[in-house]
Design an enzyme around this catalytic site. Structure first.
Site, PDB file in Angstrom:
ATOM      1  N   CYS A 156       0.721  -1.127   0.097  1.00 55.28           N
ATOM      2  CA  CYS A 156       0.025  -0.041  -0.067  1.00 55.28           C
ATOM      3  C   CYS A 156       0.793   1.500  -0.180  1.00 55.28           C
ATOM      4  O   CYS A 156       0.320   2.443   0.270  1.00 55.28           O
ATOM      5  CB  CYS A 156      -0.983  -0.134   1.153  1.00 55.28           C
ATOM      6  SG  CYS A 156      -0.009  -0.222   2.674  1.00 55.28           S
ATOM      7  N   ASP A 157       2.237   1.268  -0.130  1.00 53.55           N
ATOM      8  CA  ASP A 157       3.139   2.061  -0.136  1.00 53.55           C
ATOM      9  C   ASP A 157       3.202   2.893   1.252  1.00 53.55           C
ATOM     10  O   ASP A 157       3.538   4.117   1.252  1.00 53.55           O
ATOM     11  CB  ASP A 157       2.649   3.209  -1.144  1.00 53.55           C
ATOM     12  CG  ASP A 157       4.050   3.642  -1.880  1.00 53.55           C
ATOM     13  OD1 ASP A 157       5.005   3.219  -1.627  1.00 53.55           O
ATOM     14  OD2 ASP A 157       4.165   5.034  -2.309  1.00 53.55           O
TER      15      ASP A 157
END
Ligand SMILES: Cc1cc2nc3c(=O)[nH]c(=O)nc-3n(C[C@H](O)[C@H](O)[C@H](O)COP(=O)(O)O)c2cc1C
Length: 179
Positions: A156-157
């Protein structure tokens, strides 16, 4: 070796479960994969079947069946259960004894002495949520061993704690689980 039930839910880390299934099979274990319906939307059960040489199951109400009550048959078959990756949703269902899908029903039908390992994977904010931590505590109290997620950058960074452990780490815990 032994008969391992591998339960998987719909996480971005699901690809690691394919590798885990493959490595467990290469180590000589018989592996049956149990998938949530959402996991089967992310990765085809066929890939797990290719890795393990065994049918992967999503439901006991459709597809090929073992017999009359597959949750009982599968629970008797399994000598251990490894849940990797386990989503926040999966943890909530386990903590409540929810038997509304095949995995939840098999888990309830396992003998209490059957070793079981839970490997959570989720976004760090989700993992830190009190509801998730509460559900994990309940799972521990119900006899699950938990392989805590690692830290780092996630799909999801975001940075933080919630990464599914790497396959060699999970394999090591499974070896310990099987004694
Ligand atoms: C591509 C993708 C990746 C996801 N990754 C995660 C994850 O790692 N952990 C998590 O708890 N939920 C994740 N989710 C959300 C869950 O899939 C969602 O809560 C779903 O209802 C869980 O279904 P299941 O637990 O029945 O498999 C992801 C969703 C998508 C679409």
């Amino acid at each position: 070796m032994s008969r391992v039930l591998l339960a998987v839910s719909a996480s971005a880390a699901l690809h690691k479960a394919c590798d885990l299934a493959s490595k467990l099979t290469q180590e000589g274990h018989e592996v049956r994969t149990l998938m949530t319906a959402n996991a089967a939307r992310l990765i085809s059960p066929q890939l797990f079947e290719a890795m393990t040489g065994q049918a992967a199951r999503v439901s006991e109400f459709e597809g090929e069946r073992e017999g009359g009550m597959d949750h009982i048959t599968l629970a008797r078959w399994g000598e251990s259960l490894v849940f990797a990756p386990a989503t926040a949703g999966a943890l909530a269902r386990l903590a409540h004894g929810d038997a509304s899908d095949l995995i939840g029903t098999v888990v309830l039908a396992l003998q209490p002495s059957t070793p079981r390992l839970l490997c959570p994977a989720m976004n760090p904010t989700m993992y830190a949520h009190p509801a998730v931590q509460r559900n994990l505590e309940q799972c521990r109290a119900d006899g699950w061993q938990v392989l805590d997620p690692g830290s780092g950058r996630l799909a999801c960074d975001e940075e933080g704690t919630g990464r599914l452990r790497e396959v060699p780490e999970i394999l090591q815990r499974v070896r310990e689980l099987l004694g």
